[in-house]
Design a protein around this motif. Sequence first.
Motif, mmCIF file in Angstrom:
data_model
loop_
_atom_site.group_PDB
_atom_site.id
_atom_site.type_symbol
_atom_site.label_atom_id
_atom_site.label_comp_id
_atom_site.label_asym_id
_atom_site.label_seq_id
_atom_site.Cartn_x
_atom_site.Cartn_y
_atom_site.Cartn_z
ATOM 1 N N ALA A 106 -84.437 94.762 41.864
ATOM 2 C CA ALA A 106 -83.331 95.726 41.918
ATOM 3 C C ALA A 106 -82.634 95.908 40.573
ATOM 4 C CB ALA A 106 -82.330 95.313 42.993
ATOM 5 N N GLY A 107 -83.399 96.167 39.523
ATOM 6 C CA GLY A 107 -82.806 96.417 38.214
ATOM 7 C C GLY A 107 -82.541 95.191 37.372
ATOM 8 N N THR A 108 -82.822 94.002 37.888
ATOM 9 C CA THR A 108 -82.623 92.764 37.137
ATOM 10 C C THR A 108 -83.975 92.183 36.761
ATOM 11 O OG1 THR A 108 -80.584 92.298 38.337
ATOM 12 C CG2 THR A 108 -81.603 90.459 37.192
ATOM 13 N N LEU A 109 -84.135 91.837 35.490
ATOM 14 C CA LEU A 109 -85.355 91.198 35.005
ATOM 15 C C LEU A 109 -85.021 89.802 34.504
ATOM 16 C CD1 LEU A 109 -86.955 94.099 32.951
ATOM 17 C CD2 LEU A 109 -87.644 93.301 35.203
ATOM 18 N N VAL A 110 -85.857 88.844 34.821
ATOM 19 C CA VAL A 110 -85.730 87.473 34.342
ATOM 20 C C VAL A 110 -87.007 87.148 33.594
ATOM 21 C CG1 VAL A 110 -85.457 85.056 35.004
ATOM 22 C CG2 VAL A 110 -84.267 86.847 36.295
ATOM 23 N N GLY A 111 -86.868 86.586 32.405
ATOM 24 C CA GLY A 111 -88.049 86.301 31.609
ATOM 25 C C GLY A 111 -87.921 85.011 30.836
ATOM 26 N N ALA A 112 -89.002 84.678 30.166
ATOM 27 C CA ALA A 112 -89.053 83.495 29.311
ATOM 28 C C ALA A 112 -89.760 83.870 28.024
ATOM 29 C CB ALA A 112 -89.783 82.353 30.005
ATOM 30 N N LEU A 113 -89.384 83.203 26.956
ATOM 31 C CA LEU A 113 -89.960 83.474 25.651
ATOM 32 C C LEU A 113 -90.281 82.148 24.978
ATOM 33 C CD1 LEU A 113 -90.552 85.541 23.328
ATOM 34 C CD2 LEU A 113 -88.188 85.199 22.621
ATOM 35 N N GLY A 140 -89.719 74.528 5.609
ATOM 36 C CA GLY A 140 -90.906 73.688 5.565
ATOM 37 C C GLY A 140 -91.277 73.076 6.895
ATOM 38 N N THR A 141 -90.463 73.271 7.911
ATOM 39 C CA THR A 141 -90.767 72.715 9.234
ATOM 40 C C THR A 141 -91.445 73.752 10.110
ATOM 41 O OG1 THR A 141 -88.651 73.384 10.201
ATOM 42 C CG2 THR A 141 -88.740 71.211 9.168
ATOM 43 N N PHE A 142 -92.261 73.257 11.029
ATOM 44 C CA PHE A 142 -92.725 74.082 12.135
ATOM 45 C C PHE A 142 -91.561 74.119 13.122
ATOM 46 C CE2 PHE A 142 -96.599 72.792 10.214
ATOM 47 C CZ PHE A 142 -97.551 73.743 10.539
ATOM 48 N N ASP A 143 -91.306 75.245 13.730
ATOM 49 C CA ASP A 143 -90.226 75.350 14.709
ATOM 50 C C ASP A 143 -90.787 75.852 16.030
ATOM 51 O OD1 ASP A 143 -88.487 74.645 12.689
ATOM 52 O OD2 ASP A 143 -87.829 76.698 12.305
ATOM 53 N N PHE A 144 -90.477 75.141 17.103
ATOM 54 C CA PHE A 144 -90.878 75.544 18.447
ATOM 55 C C PHE A 144 -89.623 75.912 19.222
ATOM 56 C CE2 PHE A 144 -91.570 74.457 22.932
ATOM 57 C CZ PHE A 144 -92.561 75.384 23.212
ATOM 58 N N ALA A 145 -89.625 77.088 19.851
ATOM 59 C CA ALA A 145 -88.445 77.539 20.590
ATOM 60 C C ALA A 145 -88.834 78.029 21.980
ATOM 61 C CB ALA A 145 -87.743 78.657 19.829
ATOM 62 N N LEU A 146 -87.974 77.752 22.925
ATOM 63 C CA LEU A 146 -88.088 78.270 24.292
ATOM 64 C C LEU A 146 -86.755 78.896 24.675
ATOM 65 C CD1 LEU A 146 -89.870 75.461 26.374
ATOM 66 C CD2 LEU A 146 -90.772 77.710 25.775
ATOM 67 N N SER A 147 -86.800 80.027 25.348
ATOM 68 C CA SER A 147 -85.551 80.624 25.813
ATOM 69 C C SER A 147 -85.766 81.344 27.132
ATOM 70 C CB SER A 147 -84.965 81.586 24.771
ATOM 71 O OG SER A 147 -85.853 82.625 24.473
ATOM 72 N N GLY A 148 -84.688 81.441 27.865
ATOM 73 C CA GLY A 148 -84.661 82.198 29.109
ATOM 74 C C GLY A 148 -83.856 83.465 28.896
ATOM 75 N N LEU A 149 -84.291 84.553 29.514
ATOM 76 C CA LEU A 149 -83.658 85.850 29.328
ATOM 77 C C LEU A 149 -83.347 86.468 30.680
ATOM 78 C CD1 LEU A 149 -86.738 86.476 27.341
ATOM 79 C CD2 LEU A 149 -84.647 86.851 26.115
ATOM 80 N N ILE A 150 -82.243 87.193 30.749
ATOM 81 C CA ILE A 150 -81.917 87.950 31.952
ATOM 82 C C ILE A 150 -81.340 89.289 31.505
ATOM 83 C CG2 ILE A 150 -79.636 86.910 32.226
ATOM 84 C CD1 ILE A 150 -80.155 87.143 35.321
ATOM 85 N N SER A 151 -81.764 90.350 32.162
ATOM 86 C CA SER A 151 -81.313 91.686 31.832
ATOM 87 C C SER A 151 -81.042 92.442 33.129
ATOM 88 C CB SER A 151 -82.392 92.411 31.014
ATOM 89 O OG SER A 151 -81.993 93.732 30.730
ATOM 90 N N ARG A 152 -79.973 93.215 33.130
ATOM 91 C CA ARG A 152 -79.600 93.974 34.335
ATOM 92 C C ARG A 152 -79.267 95.406 33.937
ATOM 93 N NH1 ARG A 152 -79.430 94.678 39.799
ATOM 94 N NH2 ARG A 152 -77.492 95.650 40.391
ATOM 95 N N LYS A 153 -79.942 96.369 34.582
ATOM 96 C CA LYS A 153 -79.658 97.781 34.343
ATOM 97 C C LYS A 153 -78.546 98.255 35.261
ATOM 98 C CE LYS A 153 -82.577 100.959 33.355
ATOM 99 N NZ LYS A 153 -83.664 101.938 33.359
ATOM 100 N N PHE A 154 -77.709 99.154 34.720
ATOM 101 C CA PHE A 154 -76.672 99.812 35.493
ATOM 102 C C PHE A 154 -76.878 101.309 35.307
ATOM 103 C CE2 PHE A 154 -74.974 95.651 34.592
ATOM 104 C CZ PHE A 154 -74.490 95.271 35.841
ATOM 105 N N GLY A 155 -77.304 101.969 36.355
ATOM 106 C CA GLY A 155 -77.626 103.385 36.248
ATOM 107 C C GLY A 155 -78.878 103.561 35.411
ATOM 108 N N GLY A 190 -81.385 79.330 24.855
ATOM 109 C CA GLY A 190 -82.599 78.574 24.589
ATOM 110 C C GLY A 190 -82.353 77.466 23.583
ATOM 111 N N PHE A 191 -83.441 76.864 23.169
ATOM 112 C CA PHE A 191 -83.360 75.796 22.175
ATOM 113 C C PHE A 191 -84.518 75.921 21.199
ATOM 114 C CE2 PHE A 191 -85.850 74.151 25.668
ATOM 115 C CZ PHE A 191 -86.909 73.519 25.039
#
Length: 167
Positions: free
Chosen positions: A9-16, A33-48, A58-59
């Motif tokens: 219903a217009g809401t998306l949940v994702g991961a990156l 000089g470091t390798f960097d590993f990142a994980l994050s959670g995303l949420i988006s909601r449309k209105f109209g 995330g971290f």
Amino acid sequence: RKIIIAGLAGTLVGALAELKIPIADEEDFLTSGTFDFALSGLISRKFGEDWAVHANIGFMIPIGSTDFFRDSLDFPQLPATNEISTSIFFAGGVVWRPGEIVSVGAQVQGNTPVLKNVNGFDAAQFLITVHARLIMSKDAFGALAIGTGLGDLSPDFYFSLCFDFIL
């Protein structure tokens, strides 16, 4: 790689998940000089049809060590070693799409420090931006952002111009 986990219903949940590989020269301050590993959670909601809000959290884990800002010339202002740590980051904002190929919005974002024992990099940073995004073609996008930091260690002025191409 971004994966949409669910949509309802217009809401998306994702991961990156991201992996940064240091290919630039650390001596020119282009990378830590470091390798960097990142994980994050995303949420988006449309209105109209034309409005949306989004948030993510995330971290980022730096893998390896860095000589960035390390005291190798006996400067008392610099630490003898760098204490790098996991950083937590977040963002939230609103976007309005006034036309088919353009969107504009505002965002607040921040992160905890990675270099906790380096003065000037040892506190959380916050940034507020206004931005615009243009669809140039099916596989090409342009974006412009202007903003300012919130707090003593955040930037006074922020400017970003980028182009994204889907290969």
